[in-house]
Design a protein around this motif. Structure first.
Motif, PDB file in Angstrom:
ATOM      1  N   PRO A 115       1.062  -1.291   0.310  1.00 42.28           N
ATOM      2  CA  PRO A 115      -0.115  -0.133  -0.019  1.00 42.28           C
ATOM      3  C   PRO A 115       1.048   1.045   0.178  1.00 42.28           C
ATOM      4  O   PRO A 115       1.779   1.172   0.680  1.00 42.28           O
ATOM      5  N   VAL A 116       0.620   2.139  -0.803  1.00 40.86           N
ATOM      6  CA  VAL A 116       1.288   3.403  -1.087  1.00 40.86           C
ATOM      7  C   VAL A 116       0.464   4.585  -1.233  1.00 40.86           C
ATOM      8  O   VAL A 116      -0.539   4.511  -1.798  1.00 40.86           O
ATOM      9  N   TYR A 117       1.187   5.821  -0.913  1.00 40.70           N
ATOM     10  CA  TYR A 117       0.633   7.163  -1.249  1.00 40.70           C
ATOM     11  C   TYR A 117      -0.226   7.261  -2.125  1.00 40.70           C
ATOM     12  O   TYR A 117       0.435   6.785  -3.375  1.00 40.70           O
ATOM     13  N   PRO A 118      -1.427   7.483  -2.282  1.00 39.34           N
ATOM     14  CA  PRO A 118      -2.266   7.416  -3.749  1.00 39.34           C
ATOM     15  C   PRO A 118      -1.924   8.118  -4.855  1.00 39.34           C
ATOM     16  O   PRO A 118      -1.769   7.570  -6.043  1.00 39.34           O
ATOM     17  N   PRO A 119      -1.114   9.057  -4.724  1.00 38.77           N
ATOM     18  CA  PRO A 119      -0.856   9.956  -5.991  1.00 38.77           C
ATOM     19  C   PRO A 119       0.350   9.364  -6.512  1.00 38.77           C
ATOM     20  O   PRO A 119       0.747   9.575  -7.745  1.00 38.77           O
ATOM     21  N   PHE A 120       0.980   8.305  -6.040  1.00 34.83           N
ATOM     22  CA  PHE A 120       2.135   7.434  -6.989  1.00 34.83           C
ATOM     23  C   PHE A 120       1.385   6.977  -8.113  1.00 34.83           C
ATOM     24  O   PHE A 120       1.828   6.922  -9.125  1.00 34.83           O
ATOM     25  N   PHE A 121       0.246   6.412  -8.087  1.00 34.13           N
ATOM     26  CA  PHE A 121      -0.517   5.919  -8.925  1.00 34.13           C
ATOM     27  C   PHE A 121      -0.762   6.986 -10.255  1.00 34.13           C
ATOM     28  O   PHE A 121      -0.638   6.539 -11.257  1.00 34.13           O
ATOM     29  N   ASP A 122      -1.278   8.071  -9.618  1.00 35.32           N
ATOM     30  CA  ASP A 122      -1.675   9.006 -10.449  1.00 35.32           C
ATOM     31  C   ASP A 122      -0.423   9.614 -11.316  1.00 35.32           C
ATOM     32  O   ASP A 122      -0.300  10.038 -12.480  1.00 35.32           O
ATOM     33  N   HIS A 165      10.147   6.570   0.892  1.00 44.10           N
ATOM     34  CA  HIS A 165      11.208   6.414   2.110  1.00 44.10           C
ATOM     35  C   HIS A 165      11.230   7.573   2.794  1.00 44.10           C
ATOM     36  O   HIS A 165      11.953   8.532   2.352  1.00 44.10           O
ATOM     37  N   PRO A 166      10.837   7.558   4.232  1.00 45.64           N
ATOM     38  CA  PRO A 166       9.739   6.642   4.754  1.00 45.64           C
ATOM     39  C   PRO A 166       8.514   6.309   4.264  1.00 45.64           C
ATOM     40  O   PRO A 166       8.129   7.201   3.513  1.00 45.64           O
ATOM     41  N   HIS A 167       8.289   5.110   4.273  1.00 45.18           N
ATOM     42  CA  HIS A 167       6.981   4.765   3.398  1.00 45.18           C
ATOM     43  C   HIS A 167       5.599   5.296   4.138  1.00 45.18           C
ATOM     44  O   HIS A 167       5.421   5.375   5.344  1.00 45.18           O
ATOM     45  N   ASN A 168       4.745   5.761   3.218  1.00 41.20           N
ATOM     46  CA  ASN A 168       3.560   6.173   3.584  1.00 41.20           C
ATOM     47  C   ASN A 168       2.372   5.099   2.965  1.00 41.20           C
ATOM     48  O   ASN A 168       2.573   4.995   1.513  1.00 41.20           O
ATOM     49  N   PRO A 169       1.889   4.392   3.549  1.00 39.98           N
ATOM     50  CA  PRO A 169       0.981   4.884   4.883  1.00 39.98           C
ATOM     51  C   PRO A 169       1.882   4.107   6.152  1.00 39.98           C
ATOM     52  O   PRO A 169       1.073   4.353   7.128  1.00 39.98           O
ATOM     53  N   ALA A 188      22.060  -3.426 -11.862  1.00 44.10           N
ATOM     54  CA  ALA A 188      22.219  -4.350 -12.641  1.00 44.10           C
ATOM     55  C   ALA A 188      21.247  -4.561 -13.867  1.00 44.10           C
ATOM     56  O   ALA A 188      21.523  -5.195 -14.877  1.00 44.10           O
ATOM     57  N   HIS A 189      20.187  -3.913 -13.625  1.00 37.92           N
ATOM     58  CA  HIS A 189      19.075  -3.920 -14.756  1.00 37.92           C
ATOM     59  C   HIS A 189      19.262  -2.554 -15.497  1.00 37.92           C
ATOM     60  O   HIS A 189      18.240  -2.272 -16.354  1.00 37.92           O
ATOM     61  N   ASP A 190      19.991  -1.667 -15.273  1.00 46.55           N
ATOM     62  CA  ASP A 190      20.246  -0.308 -15.991  1.00 46.55           C
ATOM     63  C   ASP A 190      18.820   0.177 -15.680  1.00 46.55           C
ATOM     64  O   ASP A 190      18.156   0.984 -16.654  1.00 46.55           O
ATOM     65  N   ALA A 191      18.408   0.399 -14.287  1.00 48.87           N
ATOM     66  CA  ALA A 191      17.023   1.160 -14.230  1.00 48.87           C
ATOM     67  C   ALA A 191      17.382   2.112 -13.354  1.00 48.87           C
ATOM     68  O   ALA A 191      18.665   2.545 -12.735  1.00 48.87           O
ATOM     69  N   VAL A 192      16.543   2.927 -12.807  1.00 48.30           N
ATOM     70  CA  VAL A 192      16.543   4.176 -12.108  1.00 48.30           C
ATOM     71  C   VAL A 192      15.636   3.991 -10.834  1.00 48.30           C
ATOM     72  O   VAL A 192      14.676   3.593 -10.764  1.00 48.30           O
ATOM     73  N   VAL A 193      16.399   4.725  -9.676  1.00 52.90           N
ATOM     74  CA  VAL A 193      15.369   4.621  -8.347  1.00 52.90           C
ATOM     75  C   VAL A 193      15.154   6.281  -8.097  1.00 52.90           C
ATOM     76  O   VAL A 193      16.103   6.947  -8.171  1.00 52.90           O
ATOM     77  N   ILE A 194      13.603   6.467  -7.898  1.00 54.67           N
ATOM     78  CA  ILE A 194      13.297   7.831  -7.494  1.00 54.67           C
ATOM     79  C   ILE A 194      12.793   7.564  -6.095  1.00 54.67           C
ATOM     80  O   ILE A 194      11.835   7.030  -6.007  1.00 54.67           O
ATOM     81  N   SER A 195      13.305   8.370  -5.281  1.00 52.92           N
ATOM     82  CA  SER A 195      13.073   8.150  -3.808  1.00 52.92           C
ATOM     83  C   SER A 195      12.330   9.423  -3.250  1.00 52.92           C
ATOM     84  O   SER A 195      12.890  10.689  -3.337  1.00 52.92           O
ATOM     85  N   ASP A 196      11.109   9.270  -2.896  1.00 56.35           N
ATOM     86  CA  ASP A 196      10.272  10.236  -2.364  1.00 56.35           C
ATOM     87  C   ASP A 196      10.671  10.239  -0.865  1.00 56.35           C
ATOM     88  O   ASP A 196      10.105   9.382  -0.012  1.00 56.35           O
ATOM     89  N   GLU A 197      11.446  11.263  -0.214  1.00 54.94           N
ATOM     90  CA  GLU A 197      11.738  11.295   1.178  1.00 54.94           C
ATOM     91  C   GLU A 197      11.004  12.486   1.672  1.00 54.94           C
ATOM     92  O   GLU A 197      11.658  13.128   2.657  1.00 54.94           O
ATOM     93  N   GLY A 317       6.697   9.393  10.868  1.00 59.77           N
ATOM     94  CA  GLY A 317       5.569  10.321  10.362  1.00 59.77           C
ATOM     95  C   GLY A 317       4.760  10.337  11.697  1.00 59.77           C
ATOM     96  O   GLY A 317       4.783  10.050  12.679  1.00 59.77           O
ATOM     97  N   PHE A 318       3.530  10.980  11.004  1.00 58.17           N
ATOM     98  CA  PHE A 318       2.237  11.095  11.880  1.00 58.17           C
ATOM     99  C   PHE A 318       1.155  10.211  11.388  1.00 58.17           C
ATOM    100  O   PHE A 318      -0.139  10.750  11.543  1.00 58.17           O
ATOM    101  N   LEU A 319       1.410   9.138  10.768  1.00 56.75           N
ATOM    102  CA  LEU A 319       0.227   8.315   9.966  1.00 56.75           C
ATOM    103  C   LEU A 319       0.199   6.890  10.646  1.00 56.75           C
ATOM    104  O   LEU A 319       1.262   6.329  10.696  1.00 56.75           O
ATOM    105  N   GLY A 320      -0.936   6.580  10.982  1.00 58.93           N
ATOM    106  CA  GLY A 320      -1.037   5.061  11.400  1.00 58.93           C
ATOM    107  C   GLY A 320      -1.913   4.292  10.572  1.00 58.93           C
ATOM    108  O   GLY A 320      -2.719   4.781  10.269  1.00 58.93           O
ATOM    109  N   TRP A 321      -1.344   3.205  10.211  1.00 61.04           N
ATOM    110  CA  TRP A 321      -1.861   2.115   9.183  1.00 61.04           C
ATOM    111  C   TRP A 321      -2.407   1.041   9.789  1.00 61.04           C
ATOM    112  O   TRP A 321      -1.957   0.243  10.769  1.00 61.04           O
TER     113      TRP A 321
END
Length: 383
Positions: A115-122, A165-169, A188-197, A317-321
């Motif tokens: 489960p992850v911050y909804p705007p990631f999908f958008d 990272h840290p993970h929401n929620p 190894a896969h020539d990919a990129v990581v984008i970290s929302d911190e 954070g200040f969010l409880g799952w």
């Protein structure tokens, strides 16, 4: 150091932000990620001074916010990013979209970890890309990345990992070894990581937060970070985020973004962020004490009023799952809670299929508000 106190409800209901205008006054709002605390004094002073002289124009290319963040990261995380490898923009998700457009081609797949911050999908869709979900898994100490699943998705052609990272929620703080392994897989896969911190300043002292770009030389080579003062210091409406690279090659991508991406940075956001990052450490420490108390209080309240709920105290954070599946309120229990208990939590299914039966509770509030909210839901459970 004392715990920071929230503003009274009478004052909060005078706010015009989404948290206080989305629902009628009989609803307790513990949903959207806004907090109920007064601004840090340094921020208030800086904004007041700007208003008094009409400093409300365009944001200057040299604003001091990159240097302010570098100093903050050094003090709080032991990381010393180069201000010369940063650019600003309006907000973190706008930065994510713009970077995605540069590092992937239309139709490419982007790994997200629900489960992850909804705007990631958008954001992935806005960039013309396709979500490739690799859900978190239950680890020994709580939710963690499914690195085997990430490897399989990259092997099948995914081009980007969008990390929270840290993970929401869940509040998960990914450990150094996991971050290093993720970076190795991306390389190894020539990919990129984008970290929302964006939640990083809210990591509790015992969480040992490690910025992704500081995890290893490989992480620095494959990644970008998006940071902002907006979540920790409650500045979302002021619009300022920083895109961070750790190598000249990665900064070349940021430098190639249209100039308008940087012009979208709000000058009030810059004023507030500079004050937050340079002169508000004591305020932040007081906030962290309050959030530590509240995250534990939430656990106690759930045990008292909703003993079938499943909740793990979040490291950041200040969010409880919270898993309420045992109460039989359906895939989206927050809907019934809103209707019948007049408490607004964030609806779990918006975080992905893994959010069925869950709610996200914002405990960045006065303890009495938290007590009242959970007691109302407990009364609903008792029928």
């Amino acid at each position: 150091m004392q715990a920071l106190d929230a503003l009274p409800l009478s004052a909060l209901r005078g706010r015009s932000s989404a948290k206080w205008r989305a629902y009628p006054e009989d609803v307790l709002p513990l949903f959207v990620a806004e907090t109920d605390f007064p601004l840090a004094p340094a921020i208030t002073d800086r904004l007041r001074a700007a208003v008094e002289i009409g400093d409300t124009g365009y944001t200057a290319p040299v604003s001091g916010v990159r240097e302010a963040y570098a100093g903050f990261a050094g003090r709080r995380f032991g990381w010393h990013p180069d201000p010369g490898l940063m650019r600003t923009t309006c907000d973190v998700m706008m930065g994510v979209v713009e970077i995605l457009r540069k590092v992937a081609r239309p139709g490419d797949r982007v790994i997200v970890m629900p489960p992850v911050y909804p705007p990631f999908f958008d954001a992935v869709a806005e960039a013309g890309l396709v979500v490739d979900p690799v859900p978190l898994i239950d680890g020994e100490n709580g939710p963690e990345m499914d690195l085997a699943g990430v490897d399989a998705a990259l092997s099948a052609g995914a081009r980007v990992v969008l990390l929270c990272h840290p993970h929401n929620p869940t509040g998960t703080v990914h450990g150094r070894k996991a971050l290093q392994r993720l970076a190795d897989l991306a390389a190894a896969h020539d990919a990129v990581v984008i970290s929302d911190e964006i939640h990083a300043p809210l990591s509790q002292p015992d969480a040992d937060f490690v910025p992704f770009l500081a995890a290893s030389d490989t992480a620095a080579a494959v990644g970008f970070a998006l940071v902002s003062a907006s979540k920790a210091f409650n500045l979302a409406g002021l619009k300022c985020a920083i895109m961070v690279a750790a190598t000249p090659d990665r900064f070349a991508t940021l430098r190639s973004l249209p100039v308008e991406v940087e012009w979208r940075t709000g000058i009030f956001g810059v004023h507030a962020a500079v004050a937050a990052f340079t002169d508000s450490d004591d305020w932040l420490d007081g906030l962290l004490i309050r959030l530590d108390l509240n995250r534990r209080l939430l656990g106690d309240l759930l045990a008292e009023h909703l003993p079938l709920a499943r909740y793990r105290i979040p490291p950041a954070g200040f969010l409880g799952w919270v898993d309420l599946s045992a109460y039989g309120w359906g895939d989206d229990p927050g809907r019934r809670i809103l209707r019948d208990a007049r408490v607004a939590f964030h609806f779990g299914p918006q975080f992905g299929a893994e959010g069925r039966g869950h709610v996200r509770i914002n405990f960045g509030c006065d303890p009495e508000v938290l007590r009242e909210a959970v007691a109302r839901v407990g009364a609903l459970a008792r029928g």
